[in-house]
Design a protein around this motif. Structure first.
Motif, PDB file in Angstrom:
ATOM      1  N   GLY A 140       0.784  -1.221   0.000  1.00  0.00           N
ATOM      2  CA  GLY A 140       0.000   0.000   0.000  1.00  0.00           C
ATOM      3  C   GLY A 140       0.814   1.267   0.000  1.00  0.00           C
ATOM      4  N   TYR A 141       2.132   1.120   0.144  1.00  0.00           N
ATOM      5  CA  TYR A 141       3.016   2.292   0.196  1.00  0.00           C
ATOM      6  C   TYR A 141       4.172   2.145  -0.799  1.00  0.00           C
ATOM      7  CZ  TYR A 141       0.441   2.757   4.548  1.00  0.00           C
ATOM      8  OH  TYR A 141      -0.567   2.840   5.471  1.00  0.00           O
ATOM      9  N   GLU A 142       3.872   1.550  -1.923  1.00  0.00           N
ATOM     10  CA  GLU A 142       4.905   1.295  -2.930  1.00  0.00           C
ATOM     11  C   GLU A 142       5.325   2.567  -3.668  1.00  0.00           C
ATOM     12  OE1 GLU A 142       2.396  -2.407  -2.392  1.00  0.00           O
ATOM     13  OE2 GLU A 142       2.002  -0.275  -2.775  1.00  0.00           O
ATOM     14  N   VAL A 143       4.434   3.554  -3.749  1.00  0.00           N
ATOM     15  CA  VAL A 143       4.700   4.758  -4.528  1.00  0.00           C
ATOM     16  C   VAL A 143       5.264   5.849  -3.624  1.00  0.00           C
ATOM     17  CG1 VAL A 143       3.747   6.506  -6.070  1.00  0.00           C
ATOM     18  CG2 VAL A 143       2.851   4.167  -6.116  1.00  0.00           C
ATOM     19  N   LEU A 144       6.527   6.145  -3.792  1.00  0.00           N
ATOM     20  CA  LEU A 144       7.194   7.183  -3.019  1.00  0.00           C
ATOM     21  C   LEU A 144       6.535   8.536  -3.278  1.00  0.00           C
ATOM     22  CD1 LEU A 144       9.874   7.038  -1.259  1.00  0.00           C
ATOM     23  CD2 LEU A 144      10.960   8.219  -3.169  1.00  0.00           C
ATOM     24  N   LYS A 145       6.297   9.277  -2.216  1.00  0.00           N
ATOM     25  CA  LYS A 145       5.737  10.633  -2.267  1.00  0.00           C
ATOM     26  C   LYS A 145       4.255  10.676  -2.628  1.00  0.00           C
ATOM     27  CE  LYS A 145       8.876  12.270  -5.075  1.00  0.00           C
ATOM     28  NZ  LYS A 145       9.650  13.212  -5.915  1.00  0.00           N
ATOM     29  N   SER A 146       3.576   9.539  -2.660  1.00  0.00           N
ATOM     30  CA  SER A 146       2.122   9.561  -2.838  1.00  0.00           C
ATOM     31  C   SER A 146       1.490  10.112  -1.566  1.00  0.00           C
ATOM     32  CB  SER A 146       1.595   8.155  -3.115  1.00  0.00           C
ATOM     33  OG  SER A 146       1.773   7.326  -1.978  1.00  0.00           O
ATOM     34  N   GLN A 151       1.374  10.447   4.363  1.00  0.00           N
ATOM     35  CA  GLN A 151       0.572  10.334   5.582  1.00  0.00           C
ATOM     36  C   GLN A 151       1.179   9.310   6.532  1.00  0.00           C
ATOM     37  OE1 GLN A 151      -1.884  12.174   6.792  1.00  0.00           O
ATOM     38  NE2 GLN A 151      -1.823  10.888   8.633  1.00  0.00           N
ATOM     39  N   ARG A 152       1.631   8.195   5.981  1.00  0.00           N
ATOM     40  CA  ARG A 152       2.258   7.183   6.830  1.00  0.00           C
ATOM     41  C   ARG A 152       3.573   7.686   7.404  1.00  0.00           C
ATOM     42  NH1 ARG A 152       0.520   3.379  10.183  1.00  0.00           N
ATOM     43  NH2 ARG A 152       1.820   1.495  10.206  1.00  0.00           N
ATOM     44  N   ILE A 153       4.333   8.443   6.626  1.00  0.00           N
ATOM     45  CA  ILE A 153       5.579   9.028   7.125  1.00  0.00           C
ATOM     46  C   ILE A 153       5.289   9.919   8.327  1.00  0.00           C
ATOM     47  CG2 ILE A 153       7.313  10.798   6.611  1.00  0.00           C
ATOM     48  CD1 ILE A 153       8.202   8.161   5.575  1.00  0.00           C
ATOM     49  N   ARG A 154       4.235  10.709   8.240  1.00  0.00           N
ATOM     50  CA  ARG A 154       3.863  11.559   9.370  1.00  0.00           C
ATOM     51  C   ARG A 154       3.634  10.716  10.629  1.00  0.00           C
ATOM     52  NH1 ARG A 154       0.252  14.097   5.449  1.00  0.00           N
ATOM     53  NH2 ARG A 154       0.924  16.226   4.962  1.00  0.00           N
ATOM     54  N   GLU A 155       2.869   9.646  10.463  1.00  0.00           N
ATOM     55  CA  GLU A 155       2.566   8.782  11.605  1.00  0.00           C
ATOM     56  C   GLU A 155       3.828   8.146  12.162  1.00  0.00           C
ATOM     57  OE1 GLU A 155      -1.837   7.565   9.781  1.00  0.00           O
ATOM     58  OE2 GLU A 155      -0.192   6.111   9.841  1.00  0.00           O
ATOM     59  N   MET A 156       4.718   7.715  11.281  1.00  0.00           N
ATOM     60  CA  MET A 156       5.963   7.082  11.717  1.00  0.00           C
ATOM     61  C   MET A 156       6.854   8.056  12.468  1.00  0.00           C
ATOM     62  SD  MET A 156       6.551   5.010   8.151  1.00  0.00           S
ATOM     63  CE  MET A 156       8.328   4.929   8.308  1.00  0.00           C
ATOM     64  N   MET A 157       7.002   9.266  11.937  1.00  0.00           N
ATOM     65  CA  MET A 157       7.858  10.253  12.586  1.00  0.00           C
ATOM     66  C   MET A 157       7.304  10.654  13.951  1.00  0.00           C
ATOM     67  SD  MET A 157      10.536  10.775  10.745  1.00  0.00           S
ATOM     68  CE  MET A 157      10.491   9.074  10.143  1.00  0.00           C
ATOM     69  N   ASP A 158       5.989  10.756  14.055  1.00  0.00           N
ATOM     70  CA  ASP A 158       5.392  11.110  15.338  1.00  0.00           C
ATOM     71  C   ASP A 158       5.671  10.040  16.394  1.00  0.00           C
ATOM     72  OD1 ASP A 158       4.413  13.458  14.313  1.00  0.00           O
ATOM     73  OD2 ASP A 158       2.342  12.758  14.097  1.00  0.00           O
ATOM     74  N   ILE A 159       5.775   8.787  15.956  1.00  0.00           N
ATOM     75  CA  ILE A 159       6.037   7.681  16.880  1.00  0.00           C
ATOM     76  C   ILE A 159       7.510   7.593  17.246  1.00  0.00           C
ATOM     77  CG2 ILE A 159       6.220   5.135  16.940  1.00  0.00           C
ATOM     78  CD1 ILE A 159       3.502   6.008  17.702  1.00  0.00           C
ATOM     79  N   VAL A 160       8.389   7.755  16.272  1.00  0.00           N
ATOM     80  CA  VAL A 160       9.803   7.452  16.458  1.00  0.00           C
ATOM     81  C   VAL A 160      10.622   8.664  16.919  1.00  0.00           C
ATOM     82  CG1 VAL A 160      10.737   7.960  14.144  1.00  0.00           C
ATOM     83  CG2 VAL A 160      11.584   5.971  15.447  1.00  0.00           C
ATOM     84  N   CYS A 161       9.997   9.843  17.005  1.00  0.00           N
ATOM     85  CA  CYS A 161      10.700  11.037  17.461  1.00  0.00           C
ATOM     86  C   CYS A 161      10.164  11.481  18.820  1.00  0.00           C
ATOM     87  CB  CYS A 161      10.534  12.176  16.453  1.00  0.00           C
ATOM     88  SG  CYS A 161      11.310  11.856  14.859  1.00  0.00           S
ATOM     89  N   ASP A 162      11.027  12.097  19.625  1.00  0.00           N
ATOM     90  CA  ASP A 162      10.604  12.568  20.941  1.00  0.00           C
ATOM     91  C   ASP A 162       9.853  13.889  20.824  1.00  0.00           C
ATOM     92  OD1 ASP A 162      12.464  14.624  20.624  1.00  0.00           O
ATOM     93  OD2 ASP A 162      13.924  13.757  22.001  1.00  0.00           O
ATOM     94  N   GLU A 163       9.539  14.487  21.951  1.00  0.00           N
ATOM     95  CA  GLU A 163       8.723  15.707  21.952  1.00  0.00           C
ATOM     96  C   GLU A 163       9.412  16.874  21.263  1.00  0.00           C
ATOM     97  OE1 GLU A 163       8.367  17.572  25.893  1.00  0.00           O
ATOM     98  OE2 GLU A 163       9.775  16.038  26.610  1.00  0.00           O
ATOM     99  N   PHE A 164      10.741  16.797  21.112  1.00  0.00           N
ATOM    100  CA  PHE A 164      11.483  17.852  20.440  1.00  0.00           C
ATOM    101  C   PHE A 164      11.755  17.527  18.971  1.00  0.00           C
ATOM    102  CE2 PHE A 164      12.733  17.914  24.949  1.00  0.00           C
ATOM    103  CZ  PHE A 164      12.265  19.173  25.289  1.00  0.00           C
ATOM    104  N   GLY A 165      11.184  16.423  18.487  1.00  0.00           N
ATOM    105  CA  GLY A 165      11.373  16.041  17.099  1.00  0.00           C
ATOM    106  C   GLY A 165      12.660  15.298  16.823  1.00  0.00           C
ATOM    107  N   ARG A 166      13.334  14.832  17.877  1.00  0.00           N
ATOM    108  CA  ARG A 166      14.598  14.115  17.708  1.00  0.00           C
ATOM    109  C   ARG A 166      14.344  12.608  17.653  1.00  0.00           C
ATOM    110  NH1 ARG A 166      17.248  16.956  22.905  1.00  0.00           N
ATOM    111  NH2 ARG A 166      15.500  15.732  23.733  1.00  0.00           N
TER     112      ARG A 166
END
Length: 253
Positions: A140-146, A151-166
């Motif tokens: 479902g995420y085969e197309v880069l930048k779709s 949207q999935r990148i947003r969800e992943m970054m929110d999970i894997v980064c701390d409150e300061f975005g690190r």
């Protein structure tokens, strides 16, 4: 951010040497054609398990786990070896990919892959247990930048980064050397075959001084390396607007 350029580079050996000298290389297990060039001329390198090629051919299991680990063990002795991608299956289940991780020899420096269709809890677990985690595509995420991909990148970054975005660990972007991608993400490194693929399209370089494949490859690599990844992840506001803007531009092109 370290940019690893995938091999083999087309053209002559001279072209490949020109393109890779002083850069960082990636050598796939399925295509080690230019391994000796990478070992001799690159500043550093990583090894890829070749699972992407297997997946595109329809295989549902990683085919040569023992052969790959033996290859990595030998090359790990090289002073400019950085790490190797642990065998994975792009469309595989969480259990299947976890089993591949358990088989990995502890003395080999390996990096696990998180596939975007897998539960976000797995990404968090990987980030808490490994120094580096590679981020790849998935069902479902085969197309880069779709839109779905962003949207999935947003969800992943929110999970894997701390409150300061690190990020909680170092993040590596698989196939993410598009500046419109890595400039928005706090990646420690990334890879792609942009140089290898696009340097063969001579018509795109009309009007430039790049006449040989090696010169075209250097021009592409220089453009990629002129930019860096984001220092941290921005959860809201400008970051969201930029992601939507890039998606809309890509759709209109």
């Amino acid at each position: 951010m370290i940019k690893y350029h995938g091999t083999p580079i087309g053209g002559s050996k001279t072209d490949a040497v020109q393109a890779l000298t002083g850069r960082f290389g990636l050598v796939p297990y399925s295509r080690p054609d230019q391994l000796n060039i990478v070992l001799q001329y690159c500043k550093g390198f990583v090894l890829d398990n070749g699972a992407f090629s297997d997946w595109r051919k329809g295989y549902t299991e990683y085919r040569d786990y023992n052969g790959y680990t033996a290859w990595v063990e030998k090359l790990q002795e090289h002073p400019r070896f950085h790490w190797a991608i642990i065998p994975d299956h792009i469309a595989g289940t969480e259990a299947q990919n976890n089993a591949y991780l358990k088989r990995w020899p502890a003395h080999l420096k390996g990096v696990p892959v998180y596939h975007m269709h897998q539960p976000l809890e797995r990404l968090l677990w990987l980030a808490q247990n490994y120094e580096i985690v590679a981020l790849g595509g998935g069902n479902g995420y085969e197309v880069l930048k779709s839109r779905a991909w962003w949207q999935r990148i947003r969800e992943m970054m929110d999970i894997v980064c701390d409150e300061f975005g690190r990020p909680l660990c170092q993040l590596h972007g698989l196939r993410m050397l598009d500046p419109k991608v890595f400039s928005l993400l706090p990646l420690a490194s990334g890879d792609s075959t942009n140089v290898a693929r696009n340097s063969g399209q001579a018509a795109r370089f009309a009007g430039t001084t790049a006449t040989t494949r090696g010169e075209r490859a250097c021009l592409i690599a220089d453009r990629i390396e002129a930019l860096d990844s984001a220092r941290y992840w921005r959860r809201e506001g400008r970051q969201t607007s930029l992601l939507d803007s890039f998606y809309n531009v890509a759709q209109a092109a």
